[in-house]
Enzyme design. Sequence first.
Site, PDB file in Angstrom:
ATOM      1  N   ASP A 239      -5.289   1.478   5.656  1.00  0.00           N
ATOM      2  CA  ASP A 239      -6.770   1.903   5.795  1.00  0.00           C
ATOM      3  C   ASP A 239      -7.034   1.447   7.265  1.00  0.00           C
ATOM      4  OD1 ASP A 239      -9.496   2.272   5.829  1.00  0.00           O
ATOM      5  OD2 ASP A 239      -9.597   1.681   3.753  1.00  0.00           O
TER       6      ASP A 239
ATOM      7  N   GLU B 234       0.719  -1.214  -4.956  1.00  0.00           N
ATOM      8  CA  GLU B 234      -0.482  -0.275  -4.625  1.00  0.00           C
ATOM      9  C   GLU B 234      -1.641  -0.728  -5.455  1.00  0.00           C
ATOM     10  OE1 GLU B 234      -3.079   2.324  -3.860  1.00  0.00           O
ATOM     11  OE2 GLU B 234      -1.291   2.432  -2.702  1.00  0.00           O
TER      12      GLU B 234
ATOM     13  N   GLU C 174       0.854  10.607   4.230  1.00  0.00           N
ATOM     14  CA  GLU C 174      -0.133  10.493   5.326  1.00  0.00           C
ATOM     15  C   GLU C 174       0.736  10.990   6.619  1.00  0.00           C
ATOM     16  OE1 GLU C 174      -3.185   9.654   5.635  1.00  0.00           O
ATOM     17  OE2 GLU C 174      -3.477   9.874   3.561  1.00  0.00           O
TER      18      GLU C 174
ATOM     19  N   GLY D 133       0.842  -1.224   0.047  1.00  0.00           N
ATOM     20  CA  GLY D 133       0.130  -0.091   0.078  1.00  0.00           C
ATOM     21  C   GLY D 133       0.864   1.358  -0.064  1.00  0.00           C
TER      22      GLY D 133
END
Length: 258
Positions: free
Chosen positions: A156, A94, A236, A71
């Site tokens: 997530d 990804e 992030e 990811g």
Amino acid sequence: MAKRKRTTASEPAAAEPTILPQKKNYRQRAHANPFSDHALQYPATPAAIDWTDHYPAFAASGKVPEFADVGCGFGGLLISLAPLFPDTLMIGMEIRVQVSQYVQDRIAALRVTTLPDDAVLRPFQNVSIVRANAMKFLPNYFAKHSLSALFFLFPDPHFKSRKHKARIISPTLLAEYAYVLKPGGIIYTITDVKDLHDWMRTHLTAFPLFEPVDEDSLRAEGKGPIIDAVYTSTEEGKKVERNGGEKWLACFRRVPAH
């Protein structure tokens, strides 16, 4: 907007290779459902992969990836680590189409815009990306005990209880991670969601082939640059810093089977 030609990581991303791709042209939803039927092609076995397509400068080395960023998002970790470990092959995984295309184009542009002129010596020859669903196909890409590092950075959180089965750290998937990691290899996890941190740490601690390893011990082993990149290199992670949030790190070592 004109349709872009799809490139491989070894090709220039555009007619003018000195310009890096812009994220605004590759926007997509923050997360994808890993259980959806994504249009993906994947190798039947790791032996079926020709890694020279991803790392042409290492074609004669016979090397395979050792670091895998699951990811990988926009590739911040890969781009940070590639110059620090120039002899280590790294791969990002990804699932989102536009995001993976951005990373592919970014790597291609960096390869042709960095010195020296000798392509073999240029930075970023050791990094690449595949569009893949790691929850379903990880063993199709990596042979047993082939990786020395697995990264799960700001995954997530899947807040709802009924969605917890989609979390990237789960009892079912830990067996696969133990399979592809060599003994002594490290799983790096980080998140800004305390509940998810507790979830990942609890499941990894309970799994018999992983043992927790603290940040100070890893830094003493020379893995400080990796830890620093885990904290700061991703989109992030930078967003959490801008918002004054807290980051929760948990790392685990693959132990030999008894």
